[in-house]
Design an enzyme around this catalytic site. Sequence first.
Site, PDB file in Angstrom:
ATOM      1  CG  ASP A  49    -109.588 107.339  -0.459  1.00 60.68           C
ATOM      2  OD1 ASP A  49    -109.218 106.241  -0.119  1.00 60.68           O
ATOM      3  OD2 ASP A  49    -110.010 107.632  -1.896  1.00 60.68           O
ATOM      4  CE  LYS A 104    -113.231 108.834  -4.829  1.00 65.35           C
ATOM      5  NZ  LYS A 104    -112.452 108.793  -3.414  1.00 65.35           N
ATOM      6  CG  ASP A 122    -106.937 108.908  -3.307  1.00 69.85           C
ATOM      7  OD1 ASP A 122    -107.527 107.855  -3.295  1.00 69.85           O
ATOM      8  OD2 ASP A 122    -106.215 109.366  -4.012  1.00 69.85           O
ATOM      9  CG  ASN A 123    -109.687 108.610  -5.834  1.00 69.86           C
ATOM     10  OD1 ASN A 123    -109.997 108.223  -4.585  1.00 69.86           O
ATOM     11  ND2 ASN A 123    -108.881 107.882  -6.394  1.00 69.86           N
ATOM     12  CD  GLU A 137    -106.200 103.835  -6.244  1.00 67.24           C
ATOM     13  OE1 GLU A 137    -105.867 104.966  -5.976  1.00 67.24           O
ATOM     14  OE2 GLU A 137    -107.572 103.815  -5.989  1.00 67.24           O
TER      15      GLU A 137
END
Length: 214
Positions: free
Chosen positions: A141, A144, A169-170, A199
């Site tokens: 997380d 990126k 994540d993401n 989120e």
Amino acid sequence: THSTRPQRLLSAVQKNATRGDPSSVVKAIDQFCRQKEWAMNVGDEKGCILDLVVSEVNPTFVLELGTYCGYSTVRIARLLPPHAKVITLEFNPDFAAIAHQVIAWAGLEDKVHLIVGASGDWIPKMKEQFGLNSFDLVFLDHWKDRYLPDTKLMEECGLLRQGSILLADNVICPGAPDYLDYVRRSSQYESQYFKSHLEYTKVEDGLEKSIFLG
Ligand SMILES: Cn1ncc2cc([C@H](O)c3cccc(CNC(=O)c4cc(-c5ccc(F)cc5)cc(O)c4O)c3)ccc21
Ligand SMILES: [Mg+2]
């Protein structure tokens, strides 16, 4: 003097959550981020998927890359069996200071090892520093564009074993296209996408769960 968003998030925890009650800390942060100020925690919707994966893996050693304010650290650590540990890396000292206090408010200090430093510097030192062979679960997380290089680094350092789980994540927003391509194409991983939302918003996002096949 102006406070920062992480400082305001911590104040909301200290005001609205019960010391030693991790779920009340998670709830207080989600409430703050929904009602007051958005913040880049994994959040309640993707957080339930994270909970499911943690419960399924029942890990002894977890590595979290990107602590921020400690929201996902608390979500993970609250589900761990005794003696299991989350090692979480945060390069920003201001974020780390807030995360330390959020984790302490949740009463989870004994399950969490928070390191102030960058993933690229610390991944090669993990074995010697913590006397571990491999991670059962890694939660990515952080930046990126570091997901892929750090995954390759973990492979090279022998920190992944047959069955180690990567949860990222993401992968849609902000996105990690090179990482996604790698884990989905590589014969060394079995990958699965869990569709969700960014989120506290209606924007599409998701988590990618990848099993290292060794
Ligand atoms: C090398 N190294 N080692 C440890 C380490 C730790 C950090 C920090 O924890 C850190 C600081 C800033 C940004 C991140 C990455 N996170 C994000 O960028 C993100 C963005 C959004 C979003 C989505 C939509 C928007 F409109 C805006 C932001 C939603 C999300 O869930 C995110 O995780 C992580 C950084 C590098 C590190
Ligand atoms: Mg994130």
